[in-house]
Design a protein around this motif. Sequence first.
Motif, mmCIF file in Angstrom:
data_model
loop_
_atom_site.group_PDB
_atom_site.id
_atom_site.type_symbol
_atom_site.label_atom_id
_atom_site.label_comp_id
_atom_site.label_asym_id
_atom_site.label_seq_id
_atom_site.Cartn_x
_atom_site.Cartn_y
_atom_site.Cartn_z
ATOM 1 N N VAL A 36 -21.910 1.880 -21.612
ATOM 2 C CA VAL A 36 -21.561 2.581 -20.377
ATOM 3 C C VAL A 36 -22.270 1.864 -19.238
ATOM 4 C CG1 VAL A 36 -21.629 4.751 -19.096
ATOM 5 C CG2 VAL A 36 -21.308 4.773 -21.595
ATOM 6 N N ILE A 37 -21.495 1.292 -18.324
ATOM 7 C CA ILE A 37 -22.031 0.527 -17.210
ATOM 8 C C ILE A 37 -21.812 1.333 -15.936
ATOM 9 C CG2 ILE A 37 -22.034 -1.693 -16.026
ATOM 10 C CD1 ILE A 37 -22.677 -1.884 -19.017
ATOM 11 N N GLY A 38 -22.885 1.754 -15.285
ATOM 12 C CA GLY A 38 -22.790 2.630 -14.124
ATOM 13 C C GLY A 38 -22.265 1.943 -12.890
ATOM 14 N N ASP A 39 -21.964 2.749 -11.880
ATOM 15 C CA ASP A 39 -21.417 2.231 -10.622
ATOM 16 C C ASP A 39 -22.374 1.211 -9.994
ATOM 17 O OD1 ASP A 39 -19.380 4.035 -10.992
ATOM 18 O OD2 ASP A 39 -20.087 5.456 -9.483
ATOM 19 N N GLY A 40 -21.800 0.147 -9.485
ATOM 20 C CA GLY A 40 -22.579 -0.811 -8.728
ATOM 21 C C GLY A 40 -23.509 -1.685 -9.535
ATOM 22 N N VAL A 41 -23.428 -1.637 -10.849
ATOM 23 C CA VAL A 41 -24.259 -2.512 -11.689
ATOM 24 C C VAL A 41 -23.781 -3.960 -11.548
ATOM 25 C CG1 VAL A 41 -24.764 -3.130 -14.098
ATOM 26 C CG2 VAL A 41 -24.920 -0.739 -13.351
ATOM 27 N N GLU A 42 -24.720 -4.893 -11.550
ATOM 28 C CA GLU A 42 -24.371 -6.304 -11.567
ATOM 29 C C GLU A 42 -24.996 -6.982 -12.774
ATOM 30 O OE1 GLU A 42 -24.464 -10.455 -8.974
ATOM 31 O OE2 GLU A 42 -25.440 -8.655 -8.166
ATOM 32 N N LEU A 43 -24.161 -7.609 -13.588
ATOM 33 C CA LEU A 43 -24.608 -8.465 -14.678
ATOM 34 C C LEU A 43 -24.377 -9.889 -14.203
ATOM 35 C CD1 LEU A 43 -22.972 -6.558 -17.691
ATOM 36 C CD2 LEU A 43 -25.142 -6.082 -16.521
ATOM 37 N N VAL A 44 -25.424 -10.604 -13.868
ATOM 38 C CA VAL A 44 -25.291 -11.886 -13.175
ATOM 39 C C VAL A 44 -24.534 -12.904 -14.009
ATOM 40 C CG1 VAL A 44 -26.587 -13.798 -12.152
ATOM 41 C CG2 VAL A 44 -27.335 -11.430 -11.773
ATOM 42 N N GLY A 45 -24.792 -12.907 -15.308
ATOM 43 C CA GLY A 45 -24.109 -13.844 -16.197
ATOM 44 C C GLY A 45 -24.894 -14.010 -17.487
ATOM 45 N N HIS A 46 -24.185 -14.332 -18.583
ATOM 46 C CA HIS A 46 -24.820 -14.538 -19.891
ATOM 47 C C HIS A 46 -25.662 -13.327 -20.302
ATOM 48 C CE1 HIS A 46 -23.768 -18.858 -20.403
ATOM 49 N NE2 HIS A 46 -23.792 -18.864 -19.084
ATOM 50 N N VAL A 47 -25.154 -12.129 -20.056
ATOM 51 C CA VAL A 47 -25.844 -10.889 -20.421
ATOM 52 C C VAL A 47 -25.116 -10.252 -21.587
ATOM 53 C CG1 VAL A 47 -26.488 -8.570 -19.658
ATOM 54 C CG2 VAL A 47 -26.706 -10.503 -18.084
#
Length: 277
Positions: A36-47
């Motif tokens: 579950v990924i909440g609003d406005g979350v940022e996964l920059v990369g390679h996560v």
Amino acid sequence: MQDQTVIHPSSVIEAGAQIGAGVRIGPFCHISSEAVIGDGVELVGHVSVLSATTIGAGTRVYPMTTLGAPPQNTKHKGGRTTLVIGKNCTIRENVTMHTGTDTSRGTTVVGDNGNFLAYSHIAHDCIVGDNCTFANGATLGGHCEVGDNVNIGGLTAVHQFVRVGDNAFLGGCSAVVGDVIPYAIAVGNRAKLRGFNIIGLKRSGMARSEIQTMRRAYRMIFDPAHPVSENVGKARAEFSGSPTVMKIVDFISTRDKRYYTVPPLKGGGGDGGDDED
């Protein structure tokens, strides 16, 4: 648009994953079906977000981080367990946070507004409070409980089942094998108390009179002439009007798996005192 979710085409989002509004998922990320990924979350990369992991709104996660990997615990039988991360956290490169074990608490919980620097680690079944900072390489063993506003220095390791009270400061390169009372500084291998986190208390707005009261209580509680259990009873009676002292007394009175971190027997213990206004 601010609420538009952007997912890089190289990332893998398994069916069933819940993705909030305004999420940004950079290249080569992997999101599990139960995430579950909440609003406005940022996964920059390679996560990698594995298992039943929840990431609170506004959290930013940097490359090579793994969240929700299975616990490193041989007692775990493979059952469904969870990792819950709060809002507005910063999780830097190569951080690892594991789910709980199905033979224990079953969940790992991280509070809001945390700042977890590169290579820090939160093991299975830990509870971490709000507004905590883990410097580079700070590590929690399994089942640890960390209060609010705690700072853990770089390359510091905290033994499994250790409790760290609110507003404590663990110095860098320390090995913390016993519970650390609220508001204290603990440093060393194996860590000893070095008094109170006076700078942190002043920054929080605590009155100087209350800090002086805490110092008197500290000297009483850790008076080596008497057992700590006896000293705690005296402190409870003498300082009953101080909420901060009572927090320390209650923390000590609810001893769990580990013994307490105490001041050194000779020199260097102090009470964190200084004469600055």
